[in-house]
Design a protein around this motif. Structure first.
Motif, PDB file in Angstrom:
ATOM      1  N   ASP A 182       0.945  -1.053  -0.420  1.00 29.59           N
ATOM      2  CA  ASP A 182       0.328   0.032  -0.266  1.00 29.59           C
ATOM      3  C   ASP A 182       0.531   1.238  -0.007  1.00 29.59           C
ATOM      4  O   ASP A 182       0.331   2.593  -0.045  1.00 29.59           O
ATOM      5  N   LEU A 183       2.321   1.107   0.303  1.00 29.51           N
ATOM      6  CA  LEU A 183       3.181   1.910   0.177  1.00 29.51           C
ATOM      7  C   LEU A 183       4.337   1.856   0.494  1.00 29.51           C
ATOM      8  O   LEU A 183       5.327   0.617   1.299  1.00 29.51           O
ATOM      9  N   VAL A 184       4.972   2.801   0.038  1.00 29.59           N
ATOM     10  CA  VAL A 184       6.772   2.497  -0.132  1.00 29.59           C
ATOM     11  C   VAL A 184       7.677   3.530   0.093  1.00 29.59           C
ATOM     12  O   VAL A 184       6.788   4.594   0.145  1.00 29.59           O
ATOM     13  N   VAL A 185       8.047   3.269   1.463  1.00 30.65           N
ATOM     14  CA  VAL A 185       8.859   4.903   2.544  1.00 30.65           C
ATOM     15  C   VAL A 185      10.938   4.200   2.286  1.00 30.65           C
ATOM     16  O   VAL A 185      10.571   2.769   2.443  1.00 30.65           O
ATOM     17  N   SER A 186      11.126   5.449   1.257  1.00 29.58           N
ATOM     18  CA  SER A 186      12.774   4.657   1.090  1.00 29.58           C
ATOM     19  C   SER A 186      13.130   5.897   2.102  1.00 29.58           C
ATOM     20  O   SER A 186      13.164   7.013   2.305  1.00 29.58           O
ATOM     21  N   GLY A 187      14.315   5.389   3.230  1.00 26.76           N
ATOM     22  CA  GLY A 187      15.106   6.785   3.879  1.00 26.76           C
ATOM     23  C   GLY A 187      15.072   5.929   5.139  1.00 26.76           C
ATOM     24  O   GLY A 187      15.026   4.674   5.648  1.00 26.76           O
ATOM     25  N   ILE A 188      15.379   6.683   6.182  1.00 26.78           N
ATOM     26  CA  ILE A 188      15.706   7.541   5.846  1.00 26.78           C
ATOM     27  C   ILE A 188      17.050   7.883   6.023  1.00 26.78           C
ATOM     28  O   ILE A 188      18.332   7.532   6.316  1.00 26.78           O
ATOM     29  N   ASN A 189      17.142   8.706   4.924  1.00 28.06           N
ATOM     30  CA  ASN A 189      18.442   8.835   4.290  1.00 28.06           C
ATOM     31  C   ASN A 189      19.266  10.093   5.166  1.00 28.06           C
ATOM     32  O   ASN A 189      18.849  11.384   5.636  1.00 28.06           O
ATOM     33  N   GLU A 190      20.557   9.542   5.460  1.00 34.42           N
ATOM     34  CA  GLU A 190      21.621  10.271   6.084  1.00 34.42           C
ATOM     35  C   GLU A 190      22.450  11.823   4.716  1.00 34.42           C
ATOM     36  O   GLU A 190      23.138  11.200   4.209  1.00 34.42           O
ATOM     37  N   GLY A 191      21.786  12.993   5.105  1.00 34.84           N
ATOM     38  CA  GLY A 191      21.817  13.601   4.529  1.00 34.84           C
ATOM     39  C   GLY A 191      20.788  13.975   3.077  1.00 34.84           C
ATOM     40  O   GLY A 191      19.763  13.867   2.821  1.00 34.84           O
ATOM     41  N   PRO A 192      20.371  15.189   3.066  1.00 33.79           N
ATOM     42  CA  PRO A 192      19.468  16.295   2.069  1.00 33.79           C
ATOM     43  C   PRO A 192      19.635  15.724   0.541  1.00 33.79           C
ATOM     44  O   PRO A 192      20.663  15.446   0.110  1.00 33.79           O
ATOM     45  N   ASN A 193      18.194  15.918  -0.108  1.00 34.01           N
ATOM     46  CA  ASN A 193      17.717  15.189  -1.282  1.00 34.01           C
ATOM     47  C   ASN A 193      16.631  16.495  -2.083  1.00 34.01           C
ATOM     48  O   ASN A 193      16.192  16.099  -1.418  1.00 34.01           O
ATOM     49  N   LEU A 194      17.943  17.355  -2.197  1.00 30.33           N
ATOM     50  CA  LEU A 194      17.475  18.610  -2.213  1.00 30.33           C
ATOM     51  C   LEU A 194      17.127  19.288  -4.346  1.00 30.33           C
ATOM     52  O   LEU A 194      18.848  19.026  -4.360  1.00 30.33           O
TER      53      LEU A 194
END
Ligand code: MN
Length: 267
Positions: free
Chosen positions: A89-101
């Motif tokens: 129902d949902l894909v969650v990717s992370g929590i990444n160390e460092g921004p993705n901007l």
């Protein structure tokens, strides 16, 4: 609800497990993630050799866990294609160390994993914290759970890909949430050259977007970068249409000329 958790920092990264613990409060969580750090590999998919999958003992109870000898995109493709036979129902990717901007989302493994979910019609979230050390994962984990509940309640359109970035602060110092656009800033790659006898070797050193305003940099209001610099959470809704409306009309005017030139004999 059934949630696929993944990342690009590798299956042993603390941010992933902080995320998993928070998401188990919302639904059943299955972890499928690269067996090692895969930051910055973007949308890369392993096509030219086989991809190994290993069962891993999860540090969180009742969570199935698989390590993939491949990229973040591989992980989601295998999870949705074979490992999780029932629906996700949902894909969650992370929590990444460092921004993705900004334009860096195009090389981000974190965002690319979520993109794979989105491309298969599943609501997907990429979540990152804007620092590389002493990271406050807790707020990001709670926010992921909040968003998961919202998606479960169908408060958001099903066709959704969210890129979330949090400033690296304790929750009481975060100044709010901005719904943002991608900023137009990216760091170029640095190339380092070394000589070993007659051999020339190159290292491509991936640039990172620094969250420091520089001289001559005009900060665009309403962007993800702007939000983080104001100590606010940034939520950017993304979609996969990269078509440039501006260049489209210019090229349409030129298309006949291009075709005519193609028919001319070479000079
Ligand atoms: Mn990463």
């Amino acid at each position: 609800m059934r949630i696929l958790a993944t990342n690009d920092d590798g299956i042993y990264a603390p941010g992933l497990w902080c995320l998993v613990r928070a998401l188990t409060q919302v639904g059943e969580v299955v972890v499928v993630a690269p067996d090692r750090e895969q930051s910055g590999v973007g949308t890369s998919v392993t096509l030219h050799h086989p991809v190994r999958v290993r069962d891993i003992r999860s540090p969180v109870r009742r969570v199935r866990c698989y390590a993939i000898e491949g990229t973040p995109a591989d992980s989601v493709i295998l999870a949705l294609g074979v490992l999780l036979d029932d629906k996700v129902d949902l894909v969650v990717s992370g929590i990444n160390e460092g921004p993705n901007l900004g334009s860096d989302v195009l090389i981000s493994g974190t965002v690319s994993a979520a993109l794979q979910g989105y491309l298969q019609g599943i609501p997907s979230i990429a979540i990152s914290v804007g620092a590389m050390e002493n990271i406050h994962f807790d707020g990001a984990a709670r926010l992921a759970a909040v968003m998961a509940r919202m998606i479960e309640a169908k408060a958001l359109p099903r066709e959704i890909l969210l890129n979330i970035n949090l400033p690296n602060l304790p929750q009481d110092q975060i100044q709010g949430i901005e719904i943002t656009q991608l900023g137009h800033k990216s760091y170029g790659d640095e190339i380092k050259e070394r000589h070993y006898g007659a051999r020339r070797l190159f290292w491509i050193v991936r640039g990172r977007l620094e969250l420091e305003p520089e001289e001559g940099w005009e900060l665009e209001e309403g962007t993800d970068i702007w939000a983080l610099l104001r100590n606010r959470i940034s939520i950017t809704p993304l979609h996969s249409d990269l078509t440039s409306a501006a260049a489209l009309s210019t090229l349409k005017q030129l298309s006949n000329a291009i075709f005519q030139d193609l028919g001319k004999p070479p000079e």
